[in-house]
Scaffold this motif. Structure first.
Motif, short mmCIF file in Angstrom:
data_model
loop_
_atom_site.label_atom_id
_atom_site.label_comp_id
_atom_site.label_asym_id
_atom_site.label_seq_id
_atom_site.Cartn_x
_atom_site.Cartn_y
_atom_site.Cartn_z
N ILE A 11 55.79 -15.52 -12.30
CA ILE A 11 54.63 -16.41 -12.55
C ILE A 11 53.76 -16.45 -11.29
N LEU A 12 54.41 -16.45 -10.12
CA LEU A 12 53.67 -16.48 -8.86
C LEU A 12 53.07 -15.12 -8.50
N ASN A 13 53.60 -14.06 -9.11
CA ASN A 13 53.16 -12.68 -8.80
C ASN A 13 52.96 -11.88 -10.08
N PRO A 14 51.94 -12.27 -10.89
CA PRO A 14 51.80 -11.62 -12.20
C PRO A 14 51.59 -10.10 -12.12
N ASP A 15 51.06 -9.62 -10.99
CA ASP A 15 50.78 -8.17 -10.90
C ASP A 15 51.90 -7.38 -10.25
N LYS A 16 52.97 -8.06 -9.85
CA LYS A 16 54.07 -7.33 -9.20
C LYS A 16 55.21 -7.06 -10.17
N LEU A 17 55.98 -6.05 -9.81
CA LEU A 17 57.18 -5.74 -10.61
C LEU A 17 58.30 -6.67 -10.11
N VAL A 18 58.84 -7.48 -11.04
CA VAL A 18 59.96 -8.37 -10.69
C VAL A 18 61.19 -7.92 -11.48
N LEU A 19 62.23 -7.57 -10.75
CA LEU A 19 63.45 -7.05 -11.38
C LEU A 19 64.57 -8.08 -11.29
N ASP A 69 49.65 -16.38 -21.68
CA ASP A 69 49.24 -17.80 -21.75
C ASP A 69 50.32 -18.71 -21.14
N ILE A 70 51.59 -18.37 -21.38
CA ILE A 70 52.69 -19.17 -20.81
C ILE A 70 52.68 -19.01 -19.29
N GLN A 71 52.51 -17.77 -18.86
CA GLN A 71 52.50 -17.47 -17.42
C GLN A 71 51.43 -18.28 -16.70
N LYS A 72 50.22 -18.31 -17.30
CA LYS A 72 49.10 -19.04 -16.66
C LYS A 72 49.37 -20.54 -16.66
N ALA A 73 49.85 -21.08 -17.79
CA ALA A 73 50.08 -22.53 -17.88
C ALA A 73 51.23 -22.95 -16.96
N ALA A 74 52.22 -22.08 -16.78
CA ALA A 74 53.38 -22.42 -15.95
C ALA A 74 53.04 -22.35 -14.46
N LEU A 75 51.99 -21.61 -14.11
CA LEU A 75 51.64 -21.45 -12.69
C LEU A 75 51.16 -22.77 -12.07
N LYS A 76 50.36 -23.54 -12.85
CA LYS A 76 49.76 -24.76 -12.28
C LYS A 76 50.81 -25.74 -11.73
N PRO A 77 51.83 -26.13 -12.53
CA PRO A 77 52.80 -27.10 -11.97
C PRO A 77 53.64 -26.52 -10.82
N ILE A 78 53.79 -25.20 -10.79
CA ILE A 78 54.54 -24.60 -9.65
C ILE A 78 53.66 -24.67 -8.40
N GLN A 79 52.38 -24.37 -8.56
CA GLN A 79 51.47 -24.44 -7.41
C GLN A 79 51.40 -25.87 -6.87
N ARG A 80 51.40 -26.82 -7.82
CA ARG A 80 51.36 -28.23 -7.44
C ARG A 80 52.57 -28.58 -6.57
N MET A 81 53.73 -28.07 -7.00
CA MET A 81 54.95 -28.30 -6.21
C MET A 81 54.80 -27.73 -4.79
N LEU A 82 54.31 -26.49 -4.72
CA LEU A 82 54.21 -25.84 -3.41
C LEU A 82 53.24 -26.60 -2.50
N GLU A 83 52.17 -27.15 -3.10
CA GLU A 83 51.22 -27.93 -2.30
C GLU A 83 51.83 -29.25 -1.84
N MET A 84 52.61 -29.88 -2.71
CA MET A 84 53.14 -31.22 -2.41
C MET A 84 54.40 -31.18 -1.54
#
Ligand code: 13P
Ligand code: SF4
Length: 326
Positions: free
Chosen positions: A88-96, A310-325
């Protein structure tokens, strides 16, 4: 550990037939360079995986590392929700993920359709979800937290704002106790952390009176009531380094003891006993990953984590919020 169908075939021959080299550590180092890959591992992974990792951490540390890495490939030695967070944090990277079946009983205890109905019953509440949940649950959440920042994050939410906390009821109860906030809890739990026996823990303490009990907040309240220190895996590790005590009874997944023994050799780390005569204090999901599977995942660049955009984009916001807080 491999089981060969033909008893006359040695483990060495069998591995060779699967294309697995003898020196896996060296082969993984070569693949890291070839792929420009980083290996991230949770403390609950088997010792060999921890030893080959570029970074070992708790869920917060791993997501912070995933957010900042410049590597092109992220090899996630952990469970599905952790690798999903990295994706979710790296949509363009390969995550294995070495084994795609490495799930989580806690994440499974919160099915998205049931959670959507639960959320609809509390329309004025905001949703704070523990990172141990699926991307669908994250997409329905306002803020994600981990065991190391949950108290800090809840304390930043205005006092008159009602909160749903999901999916771990034990972490939720612990956070309520620490913050004095009432929260509506989803009734989920972790099969590993609810396995510890209070009776056996007390017996162990009587036999080792100088040992401090250190526990993860996913444990049940009656177990936590005996703890000298409660914290995330990283917090437990730091505490065991800084405390003058020479012995600790460790009430969390036993994989963390590898790192504790490496970091402070000479101190004694005693795994807390599960209720039954089993290895239930080892997470069966985490342990699906092996060094061989990690190597094969890198070699084949598969299995890969994917999810709906759509899930990936919606899930990013609360994760970013956590990282900021945090
Ligand atoms: P932390 O990594 O936040 O300590 O959580 C432990 C856990 O259960 C991970 O699955
Ligand atoms: Fe999930 Fe518990 Fe295993 Fe962590 S230890 S991955 S919460 S089942």
């Amino acid at each position: 550990m491999f089981v060969t169908a033909d008893p006359t075939t040695s483990e060495q021959d069998f591995k060779a037939s699967l294309g697995i080299p003898q020196d896996l550590f060296a082969a993984i180092e070569i693949l890291k360079k070839d792929l420009n890959a980083i290996v991230l591992a949770h403390y609950y992974q088997e010792a060999d995986i921890q030893d080959v990792a570029d970074y070992i951490g708790d869920s917060l540390g791993l997501s912070q590392k995933a957010a900042e890495t410049e590597a092109e490939v992220i090899v996630f030695a952990g469970v599905h929700f952790m690798a999903e967070t990295a994706k979710i944090l790296n949509p363009d990277k390969l995550v294995l993920l070495p084994d795609l079946d490495a799930g989580c009983s806690l994440a499974d205890s919160c099915p998205p359709d049931q959670f959507a109905a639960f959320k609809a019953k509390h329309p004025d509440h905001i949703v704070v979800s523990y990172i141990n949940c699926t991307a669908e649950i994250k997409a329905m959440s306002d803020i994600i937290c981990t065991s190391s920042n949950a108290v800090k994050l809840i304390n930043q939410i205005p006092e008159d704002q009602p909160i749903i906390f999901a999916p771990d009821r034990n972490l939720g109860r612990y956070v309520m106790q620490q913050t004095g906030r009432e929260m509506v809890l989803w009734d989920g739990s972790c099969i590993v952390h609810e396995t510890f026996s209070e009776r056996k823990l007390v017996e162990l303490k009587v036999a080792n009176p100088k040992a401090e009990i250190i526990a993860h907040p996913e444990c049940e309240p009656q177990v936590l009531s005996h703890a000298d220190f409660i914290g995330s895996t990283t917090a437990l590790l730091n505490y065991s380094q800084q405390s003058p005590s020479e012995a600790f009874i460790v009430v969390t997944e036993a994989g963390i003891i590898h790192q504790m023994e490496k970091d402070v050799p000479g101190k004694q780390f005693i795994p807390a006993p599960p209720e039954n005569q089993c290895a239930c204090n080892e997470c069966p999901h985490m342990r699906l990953n092996t060094l061989e599977k990690l190597y094969l995942a890198m070699k084949n660049q598969s299995p890969e984590i994917t999810m709906a955009e759509d899930i990936q984009k919606a899930a990013l916001k609360p994760i970013q919020r956590m990282l900021e807080m945090s």
